[in-house]
Design an enzyme around this catalytic site. Sequence first.
Site, mmCIF file in Angstrom:
data_model
loop_
_atom_site.group_PDB
_atom_site.id
_atom_site.type_symbol
_atom_site.label_atom_id
_atom_site.label_comp_id
_atom_site.label_asym_id
_atom_site.label_seq_id
_atom_site.Cartn_x
_atom_site.Cartn_y
_atom_site.Cartn_z
ATOM 1 N N PRO A 36 0.847 -1.199 0.000
ATOM 2 C CA PRO A 36 0.000 0.000 0.000
ATOM 3 C C PRO A 36 0.881 1.248 0.000
ATOM 4 O O PRO A 36 1.749 1.400 0.860
ATOM 5 C CB PRO A 36 -0.786 -0.120 1.314
ATOM 6 C CG PRO A 36 0.086 -0.949 2.196
ATOM 7 C CD PRO A 36 0.808 -1.904 1.290
ATOM 8 N N VAL A 38 0.655 5.569 -0.675
ATOM 9 C CA VAL A 38 -0.113 6.773 -0.978
ATOM 10 C C VAL A 38 0.415 7.351 -2.294
ATOM 11 O O VAL A 38 1.625 7.424 -2.505
ATOM 12 C CB VAL A 38 0.019 7.798 0.165
ATOM 13 C CG1 VAL A 38 -0.710 9.092 -0.182
ATOM 14 C CG2 VAL A 38 -0.548 7.218 1.455
ATOM 15 N N CYS A 150 2.122 2.764 9.367
ATOM 16 C CA CYS A 150 2.623 4.030 8.819
ATOM 17 C C CYS A 150 3.053 4.961 9.955
ATOM 18 O O CYS A 150 2.253 5.284 10.832
ATOM 19 C CB CYS A 150 1.556 4.699 7.970
ATOM 20 S SG CYS A 150 2.115 6.278 7.270
ATOM 21 N N HIS A 221 6.373 -5.117 8.479
ATOM 22 C CA HIS A 221 7.415 -4.274 7.892
ATOM 23 C C HIS A 221 8.605 -4.349 8.839
ATOM 24 O O HIS A 221 8.493 -4.001 10.014
ATOM 25 C CB HIS A 221 6.911 -2.837 7.758
ATOM 26 C CG HIS A 221 7.858 -1.927 7.040
ATOM 27 N ND1 HIS A 221 7.432 -0.883 6.268
ATOM 28 C CD2 HIS A 221 9.208 -1.904 6.971
ATOM 29 C CE1 HIS A 221 8.481 -0.246 5.760
ATOM 30 N NE2 HIS A 221 9.561 -0.859 6.180
ATOM 31 N N GLY A 258 9.856 -4.724 3.387
ATOM 32 C CA GLY A 258 11.023 -3.924 3.709
ATOM 33 C C GLY A 258 12.235 -4.354 2.924
ATOM 34 O O GLY A 258 12.781 -5.434 3.137
ATOM 35 N N ALA A 281 7.553 -2.591 -2.271
ATOM 36 C CA ALA A 281 7.099 -1.195 -2.277
ATOM 37 C C ALA A 281 7.911 -0.358 -3.260
ATOM 38 O O ALA A 281 7.561 -0.229 -4.429
ATOM 39 C CB ALA A 281 7.182 -0.617 -0.863
#
Length: 442
Positions: A36, A38, A150, A221, A258, A281
């Site tokens: 995920p 943003v 987060c 993470h 990570g 990510a």
Amino acid sequence: MSLLARAARTIMASEPKKVPIPRNGVDYRGKVVLAPMVRSGELPSRLLALQYGADLVWGPETVDKSMIGTTRRLNPDAGTIDWVRKPSLGGKTATMAPADVKDSIIYRVHPEREGRRLIFQLGTADPDLAVQAARLVAGDVAGIDVNAGCPKPFSTHAGMGAALLRTPDRLCAILEALVASITPEFHIGVSVKIRVLDTAAETEALARRLVATGITGLTVHCRTPAMRPREPAVRDCGRLAAVAAVCRGAGVACLLNGDVASRDEGLALAAAHGVDGAMIATCAERNASCFLPGAPPPRPWPEVAEQYLRCALDVDNKFGNSKYLLCQIVPGKSAEYRRLQPCRSYVRVCDALGLDDLADRAREVDAVLGLDSDRGVTAAAQRKAKETNSSALAAGGQMAETRVNRAQVKKGLAERGAGAQEETETEVQPAAPPAEGIAIAV
């Protein structure tokens, strides 16, 4: 006990425990998935990741209060389901009649291309609000994931994200409420994404509480909330091993996140650390071909940029978001990157990247979004300006011509910037990758 019964019992004891996966849900085991993010987790990025082989995709964290009050609307032109609402009447909209204010798209799903492979990540700090928000989208996704990782203030200031790691009672109450309400109604699973804590004992204690809530998946993470993205992920200090062991014992699927660079590396790390899969990510943001199997070299960035642009045009994506992602894909020192910067429409982007075959579709999307396709300096004009080297002209005794050329270039820039405040969405001018929490896994 009969010999057959004893044999069956032995076989069952040797098989790893697995919690039941609801019929409309998905098992995270054996999967390499998109994190995920943003901005970087919007629909075109998810479609691109799936195109290159991602098994599942997480949408960007969406806050419960932003979803509550939205209207679910079919968009036949883009083939999407949109959750929309009127923006708050402030700024440019303060003097507009409500009927004239355009709807804001809070969340968007492409049911045909991603629906049963999409996990909705929820930002929440309240069990009741979490259920209200999740219920709006649960029928169109494959799972609900709670963001408890987060560390950025936009998430933690309201008790969400990594702040939930300091309030485990609240976090467990949220998960229990979602499991009790969403799973039986929509038959999808609930999962959570966390970070490791300061010690293995603290991390293990938290994991034991989380797996007891009825979740089907947990992503860890491998950084603490205080760690920055530039610090390497910590996998060998006992904390990841503790989470993996707890999840195995409870039958809950566990993903690691990570510093995972590719599908093959993710699967290798999962096997080495006793977890069930991996989440990518930052590397996926730069080049989604990292999901291809077989450890191939990354696909060339021009190919990836073109495929991303095709995905964005397919769904009439917001221009500012598309430009931002293209600026992550296109190398910062390339001529194409420089030509992207002044672009204010999809037509100009096609010009900057040399994708003439997409220009007609780009013009159609510009019209849908209300963008002026002809606004801004064309790539050809920029190249011509660059070729007119002012210092070379001055050295040749042509200072007067130099001044004329400078005036012409400045005039063009002034004209192009005259209405810049009218299109705040297109003003995204990223010069460097964003910090974690903005475009990195949450």
